[in-house]
Motif scaffolding. Structure first.
Motif, PDB file in Angstrom:
ATOM      1  N   ALA A   1      10.332 -12.301  78.646  1.00 24.61           N
ATOM      2  CA  ALA A   1       9.378 -12.053  79.818  1.00 24.61           C
ATOM      3  C   ALA A   1       9.012 -10.625  79.940  1.00 24.61           C
ATOM      4  CB  ALA A   1       9.954 -12.779  80.962  1.00 24.61           C
ATOM      5  N   ILE A   2      10.133  -9.981  79.829  1.00 23.92           N
ATOM      6  CA  ILE A   2       9.973  -8.191  80.142  1.00 23.92           C
ATOM      7  C   ILE A   2       8.815  -7.754  79.126  1.00 23.92           C
ATOM      8  CG2 ILE A   2      11.012  -6.271  80.295  1.00 23.92           C
ATOM      9  CD1 ILE A   2      13.361  -7.683  81.765  1.00 23.92           C
ATOM     10  N   ALA A   3       9.203  -8.080  77.952  1.00 19.05           N
ATOM     11  CA  ALA A   3       8.656  -7.770  76.841  1.00 19.05           C
ATOM     12  C   ALA A   3       6.880  -8.019  76.871  1.00 19.05           C
ATOM     13  CB  ALA A   3       9.201  -8.141  75.632  1.00 19.05           C
ATOM     14  N   LYS A   4       6.628  -9.099  77.582  1.00 21.74           N
ATOM     15  CA  LYS A   4       5.400  -9.757  77.610  1.00 21.74           C
ATOM     16  C   LYS A   4       4.827  -9.071  78.941  1.00 21.74           C
ATOM     17  CE  LYS A   4       4.978 -12.587  74.173  1.00 21.74           C
ATOM     18  NZ  LYS A   4       4.357 -12.455  73.069  1.00 21.74           N
ATOM     19  N   GLN A   5       5.290  -8.360  79.539  1.00 21.44           N
ATOM     20  CA  GLN A   5       4.995  -7.845  80.814  1.00 21.44           C
ATOM     21  C   GLN A   5       4.848  -8.524  82.070  1.00 21.44           C
ATOM     22  OE1 GLN A   5       1.742  -5.269  79.200  1.00 21.44           O
ATOM     23  NE2 GLN A   5       3.030  -3.663  79.450  1.00 21.44           N
ATOM     24  N   ALA A   6       5.691  -9.539  82.165  1.00 20.84           N
ATOM     25  CA  ALA A   6       5.784 -10.437  83.292  1.00 20.84           C
ATOM     26  C   ALA A   6       5.799  -9.516  84.664  1.00 20.84           C
ATOM     27  CB  ALA A   6       6.864 -11.484  83.239  1.00 20.84           C
ATOM     28  N   GLU A   7       5.375 -10.063  85.736  1.00 26.99           N
ATOM     29  CA  GLU A   7       5.571  -9.105  86.923  1.00 26.99           C
ATOM     30  C   GLU A   7       6.517  -9.675  87.996  1.00 26.99           C
ATOM     31  OE1 GLU A   7       0.646  -8.142  86.991  1.00 26.99           O
ATOM     32  OE2 GLU A   7       1.413  -9.644  88.242  1.00 26.99           O
ATOM     33  N   LEU A   8       6.798 -10.702  87.493  1.00 22.82           N
ATOM     34  CA  LEU A   8       8.139 -11.320  88.272  1.00 22.82           C
ATOM     35  C   LEU A   8       8.816 -12.613  87.473  1.00 22.82           C
ATOM     36  CD1 LEU A   8       7.595 -12.675  91.986  1.00 22.82           C
ATOM     37  CD2 LEU A   8       8.502 -14.170  90.240  1.00 22.82           C
ATOM     38  N   ILE A   9      10.238 -12.659  87.857  1.00 23.98           N
ATOM     39  CA  ILE A   9      10.723 -13.783  87.054  1.00 23.98           C
ATOM     40  C   ILE A   9      11.622 -14.793  87.894  1.00 23.98           C
ATOM     41  CG2 ILE A   9      13.111 -14.056  85.837  1.00 23.98           C
ATOM     42  CD1 ILE A   9      12.503 -11.607  84.369  1.00 23.98           C
ATOM     43  N   GLU A  10      11.389 -15.839  87.497  1.00 18.71           N
ATOM     44  CA  GLU A  10      11.768 -16.994  88.259  1.00 18.71           C
ATOM     45  C   GLU A  10      13.128 -17.451  87.514  1.00 18.71           C
ATOM     46  OE1 GLU A  10      10.225 -21.126  90.563  1.00 18.71           O
ATOM     47  OE2 GLU A  10      10.159 -20.961  88.210  1.00 18.71           O
ATOM     48  N   LEU A  11      14.425 -17.465  88.198  1.00 17.67           N
ATOM     49  CA  LEU A  11      15.200 -18.067  87.354  1.00 17.67           C
ATOM     50  C   LEU A  11      15.479 -19.652  87.715  1.00 17.67           C
ATOM     51  CD1 LEU A  11      17.521 -17.376  85.226  1.00 17.67           C
ATOM     52  CD2 LEU A  11      19.022 -16.538  87.236  1.00 17.67           C
ATOM     53  N   ARG A  12      15.063 -20.540  87.048  1.00 19.37           N
ATOM     54  CA  ARG A  12      15.272 -21.806  87.262  1.00 19.37           C
ATOM     55  C   ARG A  12      16.819 -22.183  87.024  1.00 19.37           C
ATOM     56  NH1 ARG A  12      10.938 -25.509  87.302  1.00 19.37           N
ATOM     57  NH2 ARG A  12      12.560 -27.158  87.423  1.00 19.37           N
ATOM     58  N   THR A  13      17.895 -22.034  87.832  1.00 19.79           N
ATOM     59  CA  THR A  13      19.210 -22.446  87.604  1.00 19.79           C
ATOM     60  C   THR A  13      19.323 -23.839  87.287  1.00 19.79           C
ATOM     61  OG1 THR A  13      19.801 -22.469  89.871  1.00 19.79           O
ATOM     62  CG2 THR A  13      19.796 -20.491  88.807  1.00 19.79           C
ATOM     63  N   ASP A  14      18.605 -24.728  87.848  1.00 19.34           N
ATOM     64  CA  ASP A  14      18.629 -26.213  87.620  1.00 19.34           C
ATOM     65  C   ASP A  14      18.717 -26.451  86.028  1.00 19.34           C
ATOM     66  OD1 ASP A  14      15.816 -25.364  88.626  1.00 19.34           O
ATOM     67  OD2 ASP A  14      15.391 -27.178  87.330  1.00 19.34           O
ATOM     68  N   TYR A  15      18.183 -25.678  85.182  1.00 20.43           N
ATOM     69  CA  TYR A  15      18.395 -25.908  83.830  1.00 20.43           C
ATOM     70  C   TYR A  15      19.681 -25.743  83.141  1.00 20.43           C
ATOM     71  CZ  TYR A  15      13.196 -26.855  83.108  1.00 20.43           C
ATOM     72  OH  TYR A  15      12.038 -27.386  83.110  1.00 20.43           O
ATOM     73  N   ILE A  16      20.479 -24.709  83.916  1.00 20.96           N
ATOM     74  CA  ILE A  16      21.663 -24.412  83.433  1.00 20.96           C
ATOM     75  C   ILE A  16      22.523 -25.500  83.266  1.00 20.96           C
ATOM     76  CG2 ILE A  16      23.638 -22.730  83.620  1.00 20.96           C
ATOM     77  CD1 ILE A  16      21.527 -20.883  84.876  1.00 20.96           C
ATOM     78  N   LEU A  17      23.332 -25.685  82.165  1.00 23.46           N
ATOM     79  CA  LEU A  17      24.413 -26.632  82.068  1.00 23.46           C
ATOM     80  C   LEU A  17      25.861 -25.974  82.491  1.00 23.46           C
ATOM     81  CD1 LEU A  17      23.806 -27.321  78.303  1.00 23.46           C
ATOM     82  CD2 LEU A  17      23.228 -28.824  80.265  1.00 23.46           C
ATOM     83  N   SER A  18      26.686 -26.942  82.931  1.00 22.61           N
ATOM     84  CA  SER A  18      28.007 -26.091  83.624  1.00 22.61           C
ATOM     85  C   SER A  18      27.627 -24.906  84.367  1.00 22.61           C
ATOM     86  CB  SER A  18      28.844 -25.573  82.396  1.00 22.61           C
ATOM     87  OG  SER A  18      28.892 -26.426  81.686  1.00 22.61           O
ATOM     88  N   LEU A  19      26.689 -25.259  85.454  1.00 25.19           N
ATOM     89  CA  LEU A  19      26.267 -24.182  86.343  1.00 25.19           C
ATOM     90  C   LEU A  19      27.314 -23.763  87.425  1.00 25.19           C
ATOM     91  CD1 LEU A  19      23.919 -22.677  87.645  1.00 25.19           C
ATOM     92  CD2 LEU A  19      23.430 -24.591  89.291  1.00 25.19           C
ATOM     93  N   ASN A  20      27.355 -22.458  87.621  1.00 23.87           N
ATOM     94  CA  ASN A  20      28.443 -22.027  88.488  1.00 23.87           C
ATOM     95  C   ASN A  20      28.051 -20.564  89.319  1.00 23.87           C
ATOM     96  OD1 ASN A  20      29.691 -19.569  87.162  1.00 23.87           O
ATOM     97  ND2 ASN A  20      30.001 -21.380  85.804  1.00 23.87           N
TER      98      ASN A  20
END
Ligand code: NAP
Length: 517
Positions: A23-42
Motif C-alpha cells: 500500500a505504501i509503495a502504491k502511494q496510498a494516503e491512508l491505511i485501514e487495518l481490517r482486523t476482522d480478517y486476522i486469524l487468532s486475533l489478539n
C-alpha cells in the motif's frame, strides 16, 4: 481532503506487513487495518501491526483500525467483547481513527466502553459506520442525522450497494447537502462512479485495493486505476464530468482515451464508465436525475449499446436539438448537456466513417460503388454517411428482409450474402461482427472475391487487423481499420464536448495499448 485509502485484509502478521508495504509503495494516503480478517486475533498482534505501520514509511500514514462485525461485512465473526478490546487498545495506542459499527454502538454497554476510552485518549477520532450490502438504505439522510445525533464528534460512514446506476444519486445527494468529515459511497459495479466522485464531493475517504486480487468490497478498483485511468489527483469540486452510457461498459476503451486527452490538454475534466442497465424507462430516469442536478457537473455522454435509440428519443421528446443525420439514422451516440438544462444529440459514427474513408484517399464518394455487408446499427450509420455523400450503395445481409428494409429507407440496392461472389464495388465495408475477437479467423467474404481495385473497410476494431483486412492486403487492396473509425468518431465527440480538437495521435496510442496492436 479525501484520503485514498487501502484496506489491509490479511489472515496473519506477515501477510499484513506485506500488504502494508504494498500500500505504501502504491502511494496510498491512508491505511485501514481490517482486523476482522486476522486469524487468532489478539490485542498484542494488533499493537504490533500498528507499530509496524507507523514505522513502515518515513512519514507515517494515517491509520484506521476496525474489526468489522459479521453482519456488517466482517470476515470472521468475533464477539463484541473482542472487537471492543481491539478498538480500545487501538485508541490507547493513539491511532488516528477507529471504525465501529453504528449498529453495535447503539448497544449502550458497547457505547459506554468506547465513549469512556475516547474521553481519556482524545487523539483518536471515531468513525461510526453503517453498511447495507443488499441495497439502498430506505432513508439515507435520516440515518446520517441519527448517527450525528448519537455522537456528534463522529465521522459518519454510510455505504450501500447500488443495484442500478440510478441508486447512486442518494449517496451523491447526501454528500452534496452535507459538509465536514463524512464517508459516503455506493458499492457494486453500478455504484462505481460514487467511489471516484467521492473526491469531487469531499467524502473523507474512498477505498482502493493494491491489485485486482485484493479488493475487499464489490466495485473497488486499484490505486493505480484511480490515479492513472481516472485522474484522481486532479479531481476537485470544479471537475467537469463526461461518461459513456452503456451495458456493458466495463470493456469500453473510451474512459482511457478521453481521460488521456483531458490529461494532456490539462483540462479539469473526467470521463467515467456509466453502467446503465435496463430499458428506456431506466435510461430516462437516469437523464432526468442528472439534468436538474447541475451541481454534479455532467456536461456530456457518449452513448453505446443498448441506449443509442433511447438517447435520440429522449432528446426528441424534450424538443432538444437533434442533429439531422442522427434523426435519419434513428440513433445517437452523443449527448451534450448545455446551459438551462438543454440537451442536444448527435451521431458521430457516420462522421467517423466518412473521415476514415477520406483519410484513405477517397476524396469524393459521388457516384462511387459501395458494398455494405450487414444491416444492423453500424450499417445504418455507414449507409446514411455514404448516401449523404452520394455514393451508390448495395447492401448485403444474412437476413435479407432486414437488408431490404434498410435499402428501401435509403433508396439503395440489396442482396443476400451469397451474391458477394459477384460483388462489384470500389469500396467494401464490413458492418457485421464477423471476425471480431475471439473469432479472429472468420471473415464475412472469402478472400478470393476481393480485388486490387477495392478499398476494404472493416468496422470491427478488435482485433485491429482482422482476417478481412489481412485478406485484403493479400489481394493488394487498400484497407481501412475499425480503429480509424473508432478514433474519428471519438475525436468528433471530444470536439462536441469541449469545443476543441482532440489529439488523435494520443487517442490512437491509447487504443493501440488497449488492443495491444
Ligand atoms: P448489430 O446491430 O447487432 O448488427 C449485426 C450485424 O451483423 C447484422 O447485420 C447481422 O446480420 C450481422 N451478423 C452477425 N453475426 C453474423 C453471422 N454469423 N453471419 C452473418 N451475419 C452476421 O451490431 P452493430 O451495432 O451494427 O455492430 C456491428 C459491428 O460493428 C460490431 O461487432 C463492432 O465490431 C463494429 N463496431 C465498430 C465501431 C467502430 O467505431 N469501429 C463502433 C461500433 C461497432 P443479421 O441481420 O442477419 O442478424
Amino acid at each position: 481532503m479525501t484520503y485514498l485509502a487501502v484496506p489491509i485484509a490479511a489472515k496473519e502478521y506477515d501477510e499484513a506487513t506485506r500488504q502494508i508495504n504494498a500500500a505504501i509503495a502504491k502511494q496510498a494516503e491512508l491505511i485501514e487495518l481490517r482486523t476482522d480478517y486476522i486469524l487468532s486475533l489478539n490485542v498484542e498482534l494488533v499493537q504490533k501491526l500498528i507499530n509496524y505501520a507507523r514505522n513502515a514509511s518515513e512519514k507515517p500514514l494515517p491509520l484506521i483500525i476496525t474489526c468489522r462485525s459479521k453482519s456488517q461485512g466482517g470476515a470472521i465473526d468475533y464477539p463484541d467483547k473482542t472487537r471492543i478490546e481491539i478498538l480500545v487498545a487501538a485508541i490507547k495506542a493513539g491511532v488516528d481513527f477507529v471504525d465501529f459499527e453504528y449498529e453495535s454502538f447503539r448497544d449502550m454497554n458497547n457505547q459506554e466502553k468506547i465513549r469512556l476510552v475516547l474521553s481519556q485518549y482524545s487523539k483518536t477520532k471515531l468513525i461510526l459506520s453503517a453498511h447495507n450490502f443488499k441495497e439502498r438504505f430506505d432513508d439515507l439522510a435520516g440515518l446520517y442525522r441519527h448517527i450525528m445525533a448519537t455522537y456528534p464528534a463522529a465521522i459518519p460512514k454510510i455505504v450501500y450497494t447500488a443495484n442500478h446506476i440510478n441508486d447512486c444519486f442518494d449517496a451523491l445527494d447526501l454528500l452534496w447537502r452535507t459538509s465536514g468529515q463524512r464517508i459516503v459511497f455506493a458499492m457494486g459495479q453500478a455504484g462505481f462512479i460514487t467511489r471516484i466522485l467521492a473526491k469531487k464531493f469531499g467524502s473523507f475517504v474512498t477505498f482502493a485495493s493494491v491489485d485486482n486480487t485484493n479488493a475487499t468490497a464489490p466495485g473497488q478498483i486499484t490505486v493505480e486505476q484511480f490515479r492513472d485511468l481516472y485522474r484522481y489527483d486532479s479531481i476537485d469540486k470544479d471537475t467537469q464530468l463526461f461518461g459513456v452510457i452503456g451495458d456493458p461498459v466495463a470493456h469500453s476503451m473510451s474512459p482511457a482515451v478521453f481521460n488521456a486527452c483531458f490529461d494532456k490538454a490539462g483540462s479539469n475534466c473526467l470521463y467515467l464508465p456509466i453502467l446503465l442497465q435496463g430499458k428506456t424507462d431506466k435510461f430516462n430516469d437516469f437523464m432526468k436525475s442528472v439534468i436538474p442536478r447541475r451541481w454534479l457537473g455532467f456536461k456530456g455522454f457518449s452513448v453505446t449499446i443498448p441506449h443509442k435509440e433511447n438517447a435520440i428519443n429522449f432528446v426528441t421528446h424534450r424538443q432538444g436539438y437533434v442533429e439531422p443525420l442522427a434523426e435519419i439514422i434513428g440513433s445517437a451516440n452523443t449527448l451534450v448537456l448545455g446551459p438551462d438544462d438543454n440537451v442536444s444529440t448527435y451521431n458521430t459514427d457516420y462522421v467517423g466513417v466518412l473521415e476514415s474513408i477520406a483519410a484513405a484517399g477517397f476524396k469524393d464518394l459521388q457516384g462511387k460503388k459501395a458494398a455494405v455487408i450487414g444491416a444492423g446499427g453500424v450499417a445504418r450509420a455507414v449507409v446514411a454517411g455514404l448516401v449523404s455523400a452520394a455514393a451508390k450503395v448495395k447492401l448485403y445481409n444474412r437476413t435479407v428482409r432486414k437488408a431490404e428494409r434498410l435499402a428501401a429507407e435509403f433508396k439503395c440496392d440489396f442482396a443476400p450474402l451469397s451474391d458477394l461472389d459477384t460483388v462489384d464495388a470500389e469500396l467494401l465495408v464490413n458492418c457485421t461482427s464477423i471476425g471480431m475477437s475471439p473469432d479472429i479467423d472468420k471473415t464475412p467474404i472469402p478472400g478470393e472475391y476481393l480485388k486490387k481495385t477495392m478499398t476494404v473497410f472493416d468496422t470491427v476494431y478488435n482485433p485491429p487487423q482482422t482476417k478481412l483486412l489481412r485478406d485484403a492486403k493479400t489481394a493488394k487492396a487498400k484497407t481501412i481499420s475499425g480503429v480509424d473509425m473508432f478514433i474519428s468518431q471519438a475525436a468528433e465527440q471530444y470536439k462536441l464536448f469541449t469545443g476543441k480538437d482532440a489529439d488523435k495521435k494520443l487517442m490512437k496510442k491509447v487504443v493501440s495499448e488497449h488492443l495491444q496492436c
